[in-house]
Motif scaffolding. Structure first.
Motif, PDB file in Angstrom:
ATOM      1  N   ILE A  65       0.958  -1.283   0.066  1.00  0.00           N
ATOM      2  CA  ILE A  65      -0.095   0.135  -0.001  1.00  0.00           C
ATOM      3  C   ILE A  65       0.800   1.263   0.075  1.00  0.00           C
ATOM      4  N   TRP A  66       2.016   1.159   0.298  1.00  0.00           N
ATOM      5  CA  TRP A  66       3.048   2.172   0.502  1.00  0.00           C
ATOM      6  C   TRP A  66       3.893   2.431  -0.709  1.00  0.00           C
ATOM      7  N   GLU A  67       4.161   1.385  -1.553  1.00  0.00           N
ATOM      8  CA  GLU A  67       4.851   1.264  -2.671  1.00  0.00           C
ATOM      9  C   GLU A  67       4.049   1.619  -3.700  1.00  0.00           C
ATOM     10  N   SER A  68       2.844   1.391  -3.891  1.00  0.00           N
ATOM     11  CA  SER A  68       1.686   1.724  -4.942  1.00  0.00           C
ATOM     12  C   SER A  68       1.767   3.490  -4.807  1.00  0.00           C
ATOM     13  N   MET A  69       2.131   4.229  -3.915  1.00  0.00           N
ATOM     14  CA  MET A  69       2.146   5.593  -3.908  1.00  0.00           C
ATOM     15  C   MET A  69       3.212   6.064  -5.002  1.00  0.00           C
ATOM     16  N   TYR A  70       4.309   5.362  -5.135  1.00  0.00           N
ATOM     17  CA  TYR A  70       5.225   6.138  -6.051  1.00  0.00           C
ATOM     18  C   TYR A  70       5.137   5.667  -7.422  1.00  0.00           C
ATOM     19  N   GLU A  71       3.820   5.336  -7.857  1.00  0.00           N
ATOM     20  CA  GLU A  71       3.587   5.123  -9.101  1.00  0.00           C
ATOM     21  C   GLU A  71       3.110   6.547 -10.014  1.00  0.00           C
ATOM     22  N   THR A  72       2.855   7.417  -8.943  1.00  0.00           N
ATOM     23  CA  THR A  72       2.705   8.749  -9.473  1.00  0.00           C
ATOM     24  C   THR A  72       3.785   9.742  -9.508  1.00  0.00           C
ATOM     25  N   ASN A  73       4.025  10.716 -10.546  1.00  0.00           N
ATOM     26  CA  ASN A  73       4.896  11.633 -10.279  1.00  0.00           C
ATOM     27  C   ASN A  73       4.214  13.214  -9.845  1.00  0.00           C
ATOM     28  N   ASP A  74       2.724  12.829  -9.493  1.00  0.00           N
ATOM     29  CA  ASP A  74       2.040  14.236  -9.258  1.00  0.00           C
ATOM     30  C   ASP A  74       2.135  14.292  -7.676  1.00  0.00           C
ATOM     31  N   THR A  75       2.758  15.461  -7.132  1.00  0.00           N
ATOM     32  CA  THR A  75       2.947  15.678  -5.708  1.00  0.00           C
ATOM     33  C   THR A  75       1.596  15.683  -4.870  1.00  0.00           C
ATOM     34  N   PHE A  76       0.605  16.341  -5.549  1.00  0.00           N
ATOM     35  CA  PHE A  76      -0.603  16.338  -4.919  1.00  0.00           C
ATOM     36  C   PHE A  76      -1.435  15.176  -4.596  1.00  0.00           C
ATOM     37  N   LYS A  77      -1.119  14.417  -5.919  1.00  0.00           N
ATOM     38  CA  LYS A  77      -1.700  12.961  -5.708  1.00  0.00           C
ATOM     39  C   LYS A  77      -1.119  12.146  -4.701  1.00  0.00           C
ATOM     40  N   LEU A  78       0.387  12.125  -4.607  1.00  0.00           N
ATOM     41  CA  LEU A  78       1.136  11.567  -3.859  1.00  0.00           C
ATOM     42  C   LEU A  78       0.484  11.886  -2.269  1.00  0.00           C
ATOM     43  N   LEU A  79       0.362  13.390  -1.944  1.00  0.00           N
ATOM     44  CA  LEU A  79       0.211  13.711  -0.871  1.00  0.00           C
ATOM     45  C   LEU A  79      -1.373  13.172  -0.252  1.00  0.00           C
ATOM     46  N   LEU A 136       0.677  24.044  -3.999  1.00  0.00           N
ATOM     47  CA  LEU A 136       2.168  23.656  -3.740  1.00  0.00           C
ATOM     48  C   LEU A 136       3.198  24.350  -4.575  1.00  0.00           C
ATOM     49  N   SER A 137       4.303  24.738  -3.525  1.00  0.00           N
ATOM     50  CA  SER A 137       5.394  25.146  -4.433  1.00  0.00           C
ATOM     51  C   SER A 137       6.473  23.923  -4.344  1.00  0.00           C
ATOM     52  N   SER A 138       7.436  24.446  -5.330  1.00  0.00           N
ATOM     53  CA  SER A 138       8.541  23.450  -5.533  1.00  0.00           C
ATOM     54  C   SER A 138       9.258  22.862  -4.248  1.00  0.00           C
ATOM     55  N   GLU A 139       9.299  23.922  -3.355  1.00  0.00           N
ATOM     56  CA  GLU A 139       9.803  23.487  -2.016  1.00  0.00           C
ATOM     57  C   GLU A 139       8.899  22.471  -1.190  1.00  0.00           C
TER      58      GLU A 139
END
Length: 217
Positions: A65-79, A136-139
């Motif tokens: 369930i934690w590994e599956s999060m890294y399938e996206t490069n979209d930071t908001f979706k990851l969050l 969300l900013s780059s930081e």
């Protein structure tokens, strides 16, 4: 008479030194009970047992369930996905606190003060972003990625730390050099963790620091 005693004393000391040297050489090359197998074979066997124990422990954590999060490069979706997983994890660990707000649950996880504060801060940021009141900013993106990795490593540490305790390992495998075993464990965990996290140099640095800290015994 005194001369004879001195000779006997020297012979005794020499004899003890030879025995000690023989024992040292024996255990540098062979492991006890299997005189035809060398130390490297013994080390490989011990490392394999520890590796299996670690893998079995991590299966209970259900890292999928934690590994599956890294399938996206979209930071908001990851969050969003990260906090959904975090809430589920909190509920599984704190069944009597399910109805409490997430920040309250986070405080009960007994995390480091820095990680705890960061998780609460990012939760507030997530809520504002969902409502359209914050972008969300780059930081922020870098902070999200670092926090996700940090928290996941924290979970992993809780599960495997007891399995790689130096004193316990030495008591169980008393002919192994812990420095050698730590090297084997480090190689395995480094490959395992890098297979999960794909956030580039930042994640690699976190993993390196994590391994250096967790393998200190």
């Amino acid at each position: 008479m005194k001369f004879v005693k001195e000779i006997v004393k020297k012979e005794k000391i020499t004899s003890q030194s030879v025995v000690a040297k023989d024992i040292k050489e024996k255990y540098n090359n062979y492991y006890f009970g299997f005189p035809f197998e060398d130390y490297s074979h013994y080390l490989t066997g011990v490392a394999e047992k520890v590796r299996v124990n670690i893998e079995n422990s991590l299966k209970k954590l259900d890292l999928n369930i934690w590994e599956s999060m890294y399938e996206t490069n979209d930071t908001f979706k990851l969050l969003v996905r990260f906090y959904a997983n975090l809430e589920n994890y909190c509920n599984s660990q704190l069944e009597t606190e399910k109805d409490k707000p997430l920040p309250n649950k986070i405080k009960l996880l007994k995390l480091s003060p820095v990680l705890e504060n960061t998780l609460i801060e990012l939760d507030d940021m997530r809520n504002q972003t969902i409502q359209g009141a914050y972008e969300l900013s780059s930081e922020d993106k870098e902070k999200v990625n670092n926090t996700v990795v940090n928290f996941t490593l924290n979970l992993i540490e809780k599960h495997i730390k007891p399995l790689i305790n130096g004193k316990k390992l030495k008591a169980k495998y008393n002919y192994v050099d812990l420095r050698d075993l730590n090297s084997e464990i480090k190689i395995f965990l480094n490959a395992y963790l890098n297979g999960i996290f794909n956030h580039g140099k930042s994640a690699n640095t976190q993993i390196k620091t994590f391994l250096e800290q967790i393998l200190i015994n």
